[in-house]
Design a protein around this motif. Structure first.
Motif, short mmCIF file in Angstrom:
data_model
loop_
_atom_site.label_atom_id
_atom_site.label_comp_id
_atom_site.label_asym_id
_atom_site.label_seq_id
_atom_site.Cartn_x
_atom_site.Cartn_y
_atom_site.Cartn_z
N SER A 324 0.84 -1.21 0.00
CA SER A 324 0.00 0.00 0.00
C SER A 324 0.87 1.25 0.00
O SER A 324 0.57 2.24 -0.70
CB SER A 324 -0.93 -0.01 1.22
N TYR A 325 1.95 1.21 0.78
CA TYR A 325 2.83 2.38 0.82
C TYR A 325 3.51 2.59 -0.54
O TYR A 325 3.68 3.72 -1.00
CB TYR A 325 3.88 2.20 1.91
N ALA A 326 3.87 1.51 -1.20
CA ALA A 326 4.47 1.63 -2.54
C ALA A 326 3.48 2.22 -3.53
O ALA A 326 3.85 3.05 -4.38
CB ALA A 326 4.97 0.27 -3.01
N LEU A 327 2.22 1.79 -3.41
CA LEU A 327 1.20 2.36 -4.28
C LEU A 327 1.00 3.85 -4.00
O LEU A 327 0.79 4.65 -4.92
CB LEU A 327 -0.11 1.61 -4.11
N LEU A 328 1.07 4.22 -2.71
CA LEU A 328 0.92 5.63 -2.35
C LEU A 328 2.04 6.48 -2.94
O LEU A 328 1.79 7.55 -3.52
CB LEU A 328 0.89 5.77 -0.83
N THR A 329 3.28 6.04 -2.79
CA THR A 329 4.40 6.80 -3.34
C THR A 329 4.33 6.88 -4.86
O THR A 329 4.66 7.91 -5.47
CB THR A 329 5.73 6.17 -2.91
N GLU A 330 3.88 5.77 -5.49
CA GLU A 330 3.75 5.80 -6.94
C GLU A 330 2.68 6.80 -7.37
O GLU A 330 2.85 7.56 -8.33
CB GLU A 330 3.41 4.40 -7.46
N GLY A 331 1.56 6.80 -6.66
CA GLY A 331 0.50 7.75 -6.98
C GLY A 331 0.93 9.19 -6.75
O GLY A 331 0.64 10.09 -7.56
N LEU A 332 1.62 9.45 -5.62
CA LEU A 332 2.11 10.81 -5.36
C LEU A 332 3.13 11.24 -6.40
O LEU A 332 3.17 12.43 -6.78
CB LEU A 332 2.73 10.87 -3.96
N MET A 333 3.95 10.32 -6.86
CA MET A 333 4.95 10.65 -7.87
C MET A 333 4.25 11.19 -9.13
O MET A 333 4.67 12.20 -9.71
CB MET A 333 5.76 9.40 -8.22
N THR A 334 3.18 10.56 -9.53
CA THR A 334 2.46 11.01 -10.73
C THR A 334 1.67 12.29 -10.47
O THR A 334 1.57 13.16 -11.33
CB THR A 334 1.51 9.90 -11.19
N LEU A 335 1.12 12.40 -9.26
CA LEU A 335 0.20 13.49 -8.96
C LEU A 335 0.91 14.82 -8.71
O LEU A 335 0.50 15.86 -9.26
CB LEU A 335 -0.66 13.11 -7.75
N ILE A 336 1.97 14.81 -7.91
CA ILE A 336 2.56 16.08 -7.45
C ILE A 336 3.87 16.42 -8.14
O ILE A 336 4.41 17.52 -7.91
CB ILE A 336 2.77 16.06 -5.92
N ARG A 337 4.41 15.53 -8.96
CA ARG A 337 5.69 15.81 -9.58
C ARG A 337 5.64 17.07 -10.46
O ARG A 337 6.53 17.92 -10.35
CB ARG A 337 6.15 14.60 -10.40
N PRO A 338 4.64 17.27 -11.32
CA PRO A 338 4.60 18.51 -12.12
C PRO A 338 4.44 19.76 -11.24
O PRO A 338 4.99 20.82 -11.57
CB PRO A 338 3.38 18.31 -13.02
N MET A 339 3.73 19.61 -10.15
CA MET A 339 3.50 20.76 -9.27
C MET A 339 4.79 21.19 -8.57
O MET A 339 5.07 22.38 -8.42
CB MET A 339 2.43 20.39 -8.23
N ILE A 340 5.62 20.24 -8.16
CA ILE A 340 6.87 20.57 -7.48
C ILE A 340 7.88 21.13 -8.48
O ILE A 340 8.66 22.03 -8.15
CB ILE A 340 7.43 19.32 -6.78
N ARG A 341 7.89 20.62 -9.71
CA ARG A 341 8.83 21.17 -10.71
C ARG A 341 8.60 22.66 -10.93
O ARG A 341 9.55 23.43 -11.08
CB ARG A 341 8.65 20.42 -12.03
N SER A 342 7.34 23.06 -10.97
CA SER A 342 7.03 24.48 -11.19
C SER A 342 6.94 25.27 -9.89
O SER A 342 6.63 26.46 -9.92
CB SER A 342 5.69 24.61 -11.94
#
Length: 715
Positions: A324-342
Motif C-alpha cells: 500500500s505504501y508503494a502504491l501511495l508513493t507511486e501515486g504521489l509521484m504522478t500526482l505532485i511531480r509537475p507541481m513541485i517542478r514548477s
C-alpha cells in the motif's frame, strides 16, 4: 555622513539619538568595553586596533554574548523598546496633525515601521537572517522586493549580463528568441492565474529578455523547457511596480530580474530541478517519501484515497502494508511531480503563490528548510482539497481536480494549517543555525537567542478583583455615556431636520396662498372689466333700439301726414336724421377709435329741384339708408374694417393659439403629458382645484414673461 542619514526615516534617527544619549547606553558600552578588554587580556593582545576586521567582529560578538542576559543588557533592551515605541508613535501623531493623511493610524504605524526596516536592511544586508520573524506571513511588497534581492544576490551574474550587453548585445539573445517570445505571449495571455500580467508590454519584454539571455548562457541547441518559462513569472510579478505596462522595462530592472532568476535556478533542490539524472531521481524519491509519511500522519484519508485511485481495477487485491505504501508513493509521484517542478506556479493564484515563495526565500540559506517547507505545503494543499478529491474516479480525474481546486485556495487557509501543525518545527529549523553562527567565549552564556524583536510588550501590573471590576464598570459607564451622547446628537439632528422641513412647507404654503390671492384678484378685476364692457354694450344697444323705435314712430307719423308742396332735398333729410343718430361706444376688442358723427349745418339751397321720385319711395330710401348706416357703424365698432380688421383677426387668432399652447404646456409640466379629452373631468374635485391653480400660475408666469419681452422690444 549626512548623505547616509538621509536614507533613514526621521523617527528612526530620533530614536537612535535618544538611545545614545541615555544612561543605559553608557552603562552598556562600559560593560561591553570591560568584556572586550578581558578577551584581549586572555588572548595576550595589547590593543584592540591590532586585530583584523574579522577578529574585531569575533571579539565583539563574544563580548555581546558574554553580557547578554545581564542587568545592563536587559535594561538597554527595555530602553530601546520604549524609545522605539515613543518615537514611532510621535512621528505618526505628527503626520495625523500636520499632514492629515487618508490612512488610519495603524496603517501609518505599519508603513513607518516598514520604512525603518527597509532602511536597516539596505544598510546592513547581513541582518536579513532576522526576517525569520516573518515566517508564515506574506511579506509587504517593498520588503518582498528587498528580501528576494538580498537572498538571491549574485553580483557575478549581474556583472556578466551588463558586460555582455555593453560589448556584444547580440550574444545576449538566444537563437530561439522568436520561439521564446511566442511562448511568453501565449503563457501570459492564456494562463488564468496570470490575469494581472495579461496585456502588459513591459512584462512581456522583460520575461522574453530574461529567458533569452538565460538560454544563450546555456550554450545548448535544445529549447527551454516549459517549466523554466513558468518559473520566470513570479519574478516579473514582484518587479511589476517598476515596469510600465506600455513600454519595455529599463535595463537596470531587467538586470536585477536576470540576477534573481538565474540565482534561483541555480539554488533549486534536486527534486525541483528533476532533470532525470540519477542524483535528481534519488532526491525526488526521497522527497516523495517525506510527503507520503507526512500525508499518512496528517491526512490518512487522502493517502488511502490516492492508493485506491492509482491501483488498476483488475489488479485490486488485498495488499500488504508495504504494498500500500508503494502504491501511495507511486501515486504521489504522478500526482505532485509537475507541481513541485514548477514550485506551484499555475497551481496557486498569484498572491497565494508569492506567500509560498516568500517563505522559500527566507529559508534559502538554511540547509534542509526548503525541502521541509515544500513538503509541508504539498501535504497542506492536498488536505485542503480532500473533499473534492473524493469525487475523483481515476488518476487523470484526480490530477484535473488538483489543478482546478488548488487555484481557489487562499493565504489564510495555508496560514491556519501551518500555524496549527507545523509552525514550531519550521521555526526551530529556521533558527537553529543562528544560535551557533558565531563562537562564544563562555558556552554557559548561550542559553537564549539574540534579541530579535522590534518591541517587547510590558507585562501589565497585577490588580485586585475589585479594582478590575471598578475599571470595567467605569469603561461600561463611559461607553454608555458615549452611546447616549450619540443618540442625543442624532435626535437633535432629526428634530432640526423636521423643523427645517416644516419651515419650508410653511413658506411654500404662504407663497402658494399669495399666488392664489393674486390670481384671484386678477380674475376678479378681469371679471369686473368684462361686466363693465357688457353693461356698456347693453346700454348702447338699448339706446340704439330706442332711437330705432323713435324713428319708426316718426316714419309711421310721416305716412299719415300730407306730403309738402315741395319735396325736401336728400341732403337736408340726411342732415336731419344724422342729428338723431348717436355713435355707439367703441369696443375693447377693437383698436380703432371711432369719432362721433358730426352734425353739419343745413345747406342753403339755391333752387328747388324737380322731384324725380315719389314721397313713398323717398321715405323707403331714407329708412334703408339709415338701417345700412346703423349696421355699418355697429360692424365697424365690433370688428373694425380694412387693414385694421385683418390685423385684429390675426392677433385674436394668435392669442387663441398661444392660449391653447399654454394650456398644453401647463398640462405637461403638471401631469407630465397632455391630457386626453374628458380626462380632467374624471379627476377628484380637490385634485382639479390644485392642478388648476398650478396651471394658472404657470400660464400667468409665461404671459408676464412674454409681455416683458414685448415691452423690451418696443423700448
Amino acid at each position: 555622513m549626512a548623505g547616509a542619514q538621509q536614507t533613514y526615516p526621521k523617527w528612526l534617527l530620533a530614536c537612535k539619538q535618544h538611545i545614545t544619549d541615555s544612561k543605559e547606553w553608557d552603562s552598556f558600552l562600559k560593560e561591553l568595553h570591560d568584556a572586550i578588554q578581558q578577551q584581549l587580556t586572555q588572548s595576550h593582545v595589547q590593543y584592540f586596533s591590532d586585530l583584523s576586521e574579522p577578529e574585531k567582529e569575533l571579539f565583539m560578538e563574544r563580548a555581546t554574548q558574554a553580557i547578554k542576559g545581564g542587568t545592563v543588557y536587559n535594561g538597554l533592551c527595555k530602553k530601546v523598546s520604549v524609545i522605539t515605541d515613543q518615537s514611532l508613535n510621535e512621528d505618526v501623531s505628527r503626520q495625523l496633525l500636520e499632514e492629515s493623511p487618508m490612512d488610519t493610524k495603524t496603517d501609518l504605524v505599519i508603513e513607518s515601521a516598514e520604512e525603518g526596516a527597509l532602511s536597516l536592511l539596505k544598510k546592513w544586508p547581513d541582518m536579513k537572517n532576522k526576517l525569520y520573524i516573518c515566517l508564515n506571513q506574506p511579506l509587504p511588497l517593498h520588503i518582498r522586493q528587498l528580501t528576494w534581492r538580498l537572498y538571491l544576490s549574485n553580483t557575478k551574474v549581474r556583472k556578466h549580463y551588463i558586460d555582455q550587453l555593453n560589448t556584444n548585445p547580440r550574444a545576449a539573445i538566444s537563437m530561439y528568441d522568436y520561439d521564446i517570445s511566442q511562448k511568453c505571449e501565449t503563457l501570459l495571455n492564456s494562463e488564468p492565474t496570470f490575469n494581472d500580467l495579461r496585456g502588459s508590454v513591459g512584462i512581456f519584454y522583460g520575461m522574453k529578455a530574461t529567458l533569452s539571455y538565460y538560454h544563450s548562457i546555456l550554450k545548448t541547441k535544445n529549447r527551454l523547457r516549459d517549466v523554466e518559462h513558468l518559473l520566470a513569472v513570479p519574478f516579473m510579478d514582484v518587479a511589476s511596480t517598476n515596469i510600465s505596462r506600455r513600454e519595455p522595462p529599463p535595463g537596470r530592472v531587467v538586470a536585477l530580474i536576470v540576477e534573481e532568476f538565474m540565482t534561483f535556478l541555480g539554488s533549486r533542490p534536486g527534486f525541483v530541478v528533476d532533470s532525470g539524472s540519477d542524483d535528481h531521481n534519488d532526491e525526488v524519491i526521497a522527497f516523495i517519501d517525506k510527503v507520503a509519511k507526512l500525508l499518512q500522519r496528517r491526512h490518512p484519508e487522502v493517502s488511502r484515497m490516492i492508493t485506491e485511485k492509482f491501483v488498476p481495477v483488475k489488479e485490486k487485491i488485498v495488499a500488504t502494508e508495504t504494498g500500500s505504501y508503494a502504491l501511495l508513493t507511486e501515486g504521489l509521484m504522478t500526482l505532485i511531480r509537475p507541481m513541485i517542478r514548477s514550485v506551484f506556479v499555475t497551481y496557486l493564484k498569484m498572491d497565494t503563490l508569492l506567500y509560498i515563495w516568500d517563505q522559500y526565500m527566507i529559508g534559502v540559506d538554511t540547509p534542509g528548510f526548503n525541502n521541509e517547507w515544500l513538503a509541508i505545503v504539498t501535504v497542506t494543499l492536498l488536505g485542503l482539497i480532500k473533499e473534492k478529491l473524493k469525487e475523483a474516479t481515476s488518476p487523470a480525474h484526480m490530477e484535473k481536480i488538483l489543478k482546478a481546486e488548488s487555484c481557489k485556495l487562499t493565504v489564510p487557509q495555508f496560514q491556519y494549517e501551518i500555524k496549527l501543525h507545523y509552525y514550531k518545527d519550521l521555526f526551530s529549523l529556521l533558527t537553529k543555525d543562528q544560535k551557533a553562527a558565531m563562537p562564544i567565549l563562555d558556552p554557559t552564556q548561550a542559553q537564549h537567542p539574540p534579541w530579535r524583536h522590534w518591541y517587547n510588550d510590558v507585562i501589565p501590573p497585577h490588580t485586585k478583583p475589585q479594582d478590575r471590576r471598578k475599571a470595567r464598570e467605569e469603561r461600561e459607564a463611559e461607553r454608555d455615556r458615549q452611546l447616549q451622547q450619540q443618540k442625543d446628537v442624532e435626535t437633535a439632528r432629526k428634530e432640526q431636520d423636521q423643523r427645517e422641513r416644516r419651515d419650508e412647507e410653511e413658506t411654500f404654503l404662504k407663497m402658494a396662498a399669495v399666488d392664489r390671492q393674486r390670481v384671484e384678484e386678477e380674475r376678479i378685476a378681469l371679471q369686473d372689466q368684462l361686466d363693465e364692457e357688457r353693461r356698456r354694450r347693453i346700454e348702447a344697444e338699448k339706446r340704439a333700439q330706442a332711437e330705432i323705435d323713435q324713428l319708426k314712430l316718426e316714419l309711421a307719423a310721416m305716412k299719415h301726414t300730407k306730403p309738402p308742396s315741395r319735396a325736401p332735398s336728400t341732403n337736408s333729410m340726411s342732415s336731419n336724421i344724422s342729428r338723431l343718430i348717436i355713435a355707439p361706444p367703441p369696443s375693447r376688442a377693437s383698436k380703432i377709435t371711432i369719432e362721433p358723427l358730426v352734425v353739419l349745418p343745413p345747406v342753403e339751397e339755391a333752387r328747388t329741384p324737380t322731384p324725380a321720385q315719389t314721397p313713398t319711395e323717398q321715405r323707403n330710401k331714407i329708412i334703408i339708408d339709415f338701417l345700412r348706416r346703423a349696421k355699418h357703424g355697429v360692424d365697424k365698432v365690433a370688428h373694425a374694417e380694412g387693414n385694421d380688421k385683418s390685423d385684429l383677426d390675426r392677433e385674436t387668432e394668435g392669442y387663441l393659439r398661444q392660449n391653447v399652447r399654454d394650456i398644453k404646456n401647463a398640462q405637461k409640466e403638471v401631469f407630465g403629458k397632455t391630457l386626453d379629452p374628458g380626462e380632467f373631468d374624471k379627476m377628484p374635485p380637490k385634485k382639479q382645484q390644485d392642478t388648476s391653480e398650478k396651471m394658472i400660475k404657470l400660464m400667468q408666469k409665461w404671459r408676464e414673461e412674454r409681455r416683458a419681452k414685448e415691452l423690451a422690444k418696443k423700448r
